[in-house]
Design a protein around this motif. Structure first.
Motif, short mmCIF file in Angstrom:
data_model
loop_
_atom_site.label_atom_id
_atom_site.label_comp_id
_atom_site.label_asym_id
_atom_site.label_seq_id
_atom_site.Cartn_x
_atom_site.Cartn_y
_atom_site.Cartn_z
N ASP A 95 0.67 -1.18 0.12
CA ASP A 95 0.02 -0.04 -0.13
C ASP A 95 0.75 1.16 -0.11
OD1 ASP A 95 -2.47 1.18 0.06
OD2 ASP A 95 -2.29 1.71 2.05
N THR A 96 1.99 1.25 0.83
CA THR A 96 2.70 2.51 0.94
C THR A 96 3.45 2.89 -0.30
OG1 THR A 96 3.07 2.16 3.31
CG2 THR A 96 4.73 3.64 2.25
N PRO A 97 4.13 1.93 -1.22
CA PRO A 97 4.78 2.50 -2.27
C PRO A 97 3.83 2.92 -3.57
CG PRO A 97 5.61 0.28 -1.47
CD PRO A 97 4.36 0.58 -0.51
N ILE A 98 2.39 2.13 -3.36
CA ILE A 98 1.71 2.54 -4.36
C ILE A 98 1.09 3.88 -3.99
CG2 ILE A 98 -0.73 1.91 -5.21
CD1 ILE A 98 1.67 0.19 -6.46
N SER A 99 0.54 4.03 -2.97
CA SER A 99 0.19 5.32 -2.51
C SER A 99 1.24 6.50 -2.73
CB SER A 99 0.26 5.31 -0.92
OG SER A 99 -0.94 4.43 -0.50
N GLU A 100 2.61 6.15 -2.53
CA GLU A 100 3.74 7.20 -2.93
C GLU A 100 3.51 7.61 -4.30
OE1 GLU A 100 7.07 5.43 -1.02
OE2 GLU A 100 6.46 6.35 0.87
N LEU A 101 3.40 6.43 -5.28
CA LEU A 101 3.49 6.76 -6.63
C LEU A 101 2.28 7.55 -6.99
CD1 LEU A 101 4.30 6.04 -9.38
CD2 LEU A 101 2.74 3.90 -9.41
N PHE A 102 1.27 7.26 -6.57
CA PHE A 102 0.06 8.27 -6.96
C PHE A 102 0.02 9.59 -6.39
CE2 PHE A 102 -1.47 4.01 -8.43
CZ PHE A 102 -2.10 4.60 -9.59
N SER A 103 0.72 9.88 -5.36
CA SER A 103 0.72 11.01 -4.55
C SER A 103 1.81 11.74 -5.56
CB SER A 103 1.57 10.85 -3.30
OG SER A 103 0.59 10.35 -2.50
N SER A 104 2.92 11.12 -5.93
CA SER A 104 3.89 12.02 -6.85
C SER A 104 3.17 12.38 -8.16
CB SER A 104 4.78 10.80 -7.14
OG SER A 104 5.81 10.56 -6.07
N LEU A 105 2.17 11.34 -8.68
CA LEU A 105 1.60 11.59 -9.88
C LEU A 105 0.58 12.90 -9.89
CD1 LEU A 105 0.47 8.17 -11.39
CD2 LEU A 105 2.35 9.85 -12.23
N ARG A 106 -0.23 12.92 -8.78
CA ARG A 106 -0.96 14.19 -8.20
C ARG A 106 -0.14 15.56 -8.36
NH1 ARG A 106 -1.49 17.05 -4.51
NH2 ARG A 106 -0.19 15.93 -3.10
N ASP A 107 0.95 15.37 -7.64
CA ASP A 107 1.97 16.60 -7.53
C ASP A 107 2.43 17.12 -8.80
OD1 ASP A 107 1.55 16.54 -4.73
OD2 ASP A 107 3.38 15.41 -4.49
N VAL A 108 2.60 15.97 -9.73
CA VAL A 108 3.42 16.35 -11.02
C VAL A 108 2.04 17.03 -11.87
CG1 VAL A 108 3.83 15.36 -13.07
CG2 VAL A 108 5.16 14.62 -11.28
N SER A 109 0.65 16.52 -11.83
CA SER A 109 -0.27 16.83 -12.50
C SER A 109 -0.79 18.31 -12.19
CB SER A 109 -1.48 15.84 -12.59
OG SER A 109 -1.95 15.59 -11.30
N ASN A 110 -0.31 18.57 -10.97
CA ASN A 110 -0.94 19.89 -10.17
C ASN A 110 -2.53 19.91 -9.98
OD1 ASN A 110 1.74 21.62 -10.11
ND2 ASN A 110 1.38 21.70 -12.44
N PHE A 111 -2.72 18.67 -9.67
CA PHE A 111 -4.25 18.50 -9.41
C PHE A 111 -4.69 19.53 -8.34
CE2 PHE A 111 -8.05 16.03 -7.81
CZ PHE A 111 -8.71 15.84 -8.99
N PRO A 112 -5.79 20.27 -8.74
CA PRO A 112 -5.88 21.47 -7.48
C PRO A 112 -6.66 21.14 -6.43
CG PRO A 112 -7.47 21.39 -9.40
CD PRO A 112 -6.56 20.26 -9.67
N PHE A 113 -7.17 19.82 -6.21
CA PHE A 113 -8.06 19.26 -5.27
C PHE A 113 -7.57 18.51 -4.17
CE2 PHE A 113 -11.70 16.78 -3.31
CZ PHE A 113 -12.39 18.01 -2.58
N ARG A 114 -7.62 18.81 -2.94
CA ARG A 114 -6.83 17.77 -1.99
C ARG A 114 -8.17 17.56 -0.67
NH1 ARG A 114 -1.34 17.39 -0.98
NH2 ARG A 114 -0.04 18.77 -2.49
N LEU A 115 -8.05 16.23 -0.42
CA LEU A 115 -9.12 15.70 0.46
C LEU A 115 -8.56 16.14 1.79
CD1 LEU A 115 -10.24 12.35 -0.88
CD2 LEU A 115 -11.44 14.40 -0.90
N GLU A 116 -8.65 17.31 2.42
CA GLU A 116 -8.26 17.68 3.66
C GLU A 116 -9.26 18.74 3.99
OE1 GLU A 116 -4.29 18.87 2.95
OE2 GLU A 116 -4.86 20.74 1.94
N ALA A 117 -9.36 18.72 5.41
CA ALA A 117 -10.26 19.90 6.09
C ALA A 117 -9.88 19.94 7.55
CB ALA A 117 -11.76 19.36 6.00
#
Length: 298
Positions: A95-117
């Motif tokens: 889970d951790t390596p896969i999560s890190e991979l998609f976190s990196s992809l989100r950062d590269v794509s500059n996805f504007p939305f984050r699930l945080e509150a």
């Protein structure tokens, strides 16, 4: 409103109250820090199992689903193995390596939305978005498992149950955790979910899973428009092939409604798979390694 309608309304209330109550409790701990969130999540995973088991004895939906000592022993094995052996293994090595991979992809794509509150209701809202997103992936993964024998063999263990009961939500072969974790790893990591959002989403998912397998007379109500319920999920566990190929959602039923696999049939003859007989623990663990012919005759 007649007596039957009043009873249906009454039994539609416990599930949303418990699910959202546990979610808000987790959110409050994440925001205010009144308790360690990891400890609270662990309590909310295990405590409902014991409480629901007692309720299944007192007010079962079906008396023929009541558990004997062998059933309880097997269910205890699956719960202990799931949370103390298989989940930690996959969390550390997958889970951790896969999560890190998609976190990196989100950062590269500059996805504007984050699930945080920063508020309890905000965390709950973000967690619900995360659950619905990951369930989209989970829905299709689950549907494909029922379509192809190669994938069915790792999912079949979960369907070879002769009775519905709360702890049977955890009767999942260790090899299947690959598919179960994939949706969460992609959706929550790519959307940049905070630790608090992940914790609330986890509680919603696990509490819902335990309730959806419970032998209790719960009814869907308004909650069942979006979320899965025991009635919908019991149909998915039907020994009837056509009935079991419906209601693939684990936590939400929304995707089944949208993609045409939802059924609101409210009664089934029996649950299980194949012959419908109860399998030994050894057979359950070795299902993925058996031939197609053997699988078809279990």
């Amino acid at each position: 409103m007649d007596k039957q309608s009043r009873q249906a309304l009454l039994w539609s209330l416990p599930q949303p109250v418990v699910v959202f109550g546990c979610a808000l409790l987790t959110a409050s701990a994440a925001i205010s820090g009144w308790m360690d969130v990891g400890l609270l999540v662990s309590i909310l995973i295990f405590l409902p199992i014991l409480l629901i088991l007692m309720l299944e004895i007192l007010i079962p939906k079906r008396r023929d689903w009541r558990l004997n000592w062998r059933d309880l022993a097997e269910d205890s094995f699956w719960v202990v193995a799931t949370y103390f052996i298989w989940v930690p293994i996959f969390d550390k090595h997958y889970d951790t390596p896969i999560s890190e991979l998609f976190s990196s992809l989100r950062d590269v794509s500059n996805f504007p939305f984050r699930l945080e509150a920063e508020s309890m209701l905000g965390l709950l809202g973000m967690a619900l978005i995360g659950v619905i997103a990951k369930e989209f992936i989970g829905y299709w993964s689950h549907r494909v498992q029922h379509r192809f024998m190669f994938l069915w063999r790792i999912h079949a263990t979960h369907h070879h149950i002769a009775k519905m009961s709360v702890a049977r939500a955890d009767r999942t072969h260790p090899l299947e955790f690959l598919g179960l974790n994939l949706g969460s790893a992609i959706a929550l990591a790519y959307l940049g979910a905070s630790d608090g959002v992940v914790a609330v989403a986890l509680v919603i998912t696990l509490v819902s899973a335990h309730l959806n397998h419970a032998n209790l007379p719960l009814t869907p109500g308004i909650f069942g428009w979006v979320f899965n319920t025991p009635a919908w999920h019991q149909l998915h566990h039907s020994c009837n092939y056509d009935e079991s190929n419906t209601n693939y959602g684990c936590t939400v039923i929304l995707w089944d409604r949208l993609f045409g696999t939802f059924s609101d049939q409210d009664s089934i003859e029996r649950v299980g798979n194949g012959t419908g007989r109860q399998l030994s623990l050894l057979t359950q663990l070795t299902i993925p390694f058996r031939s197609n012919e053997v699988l078809r005759n279990l």
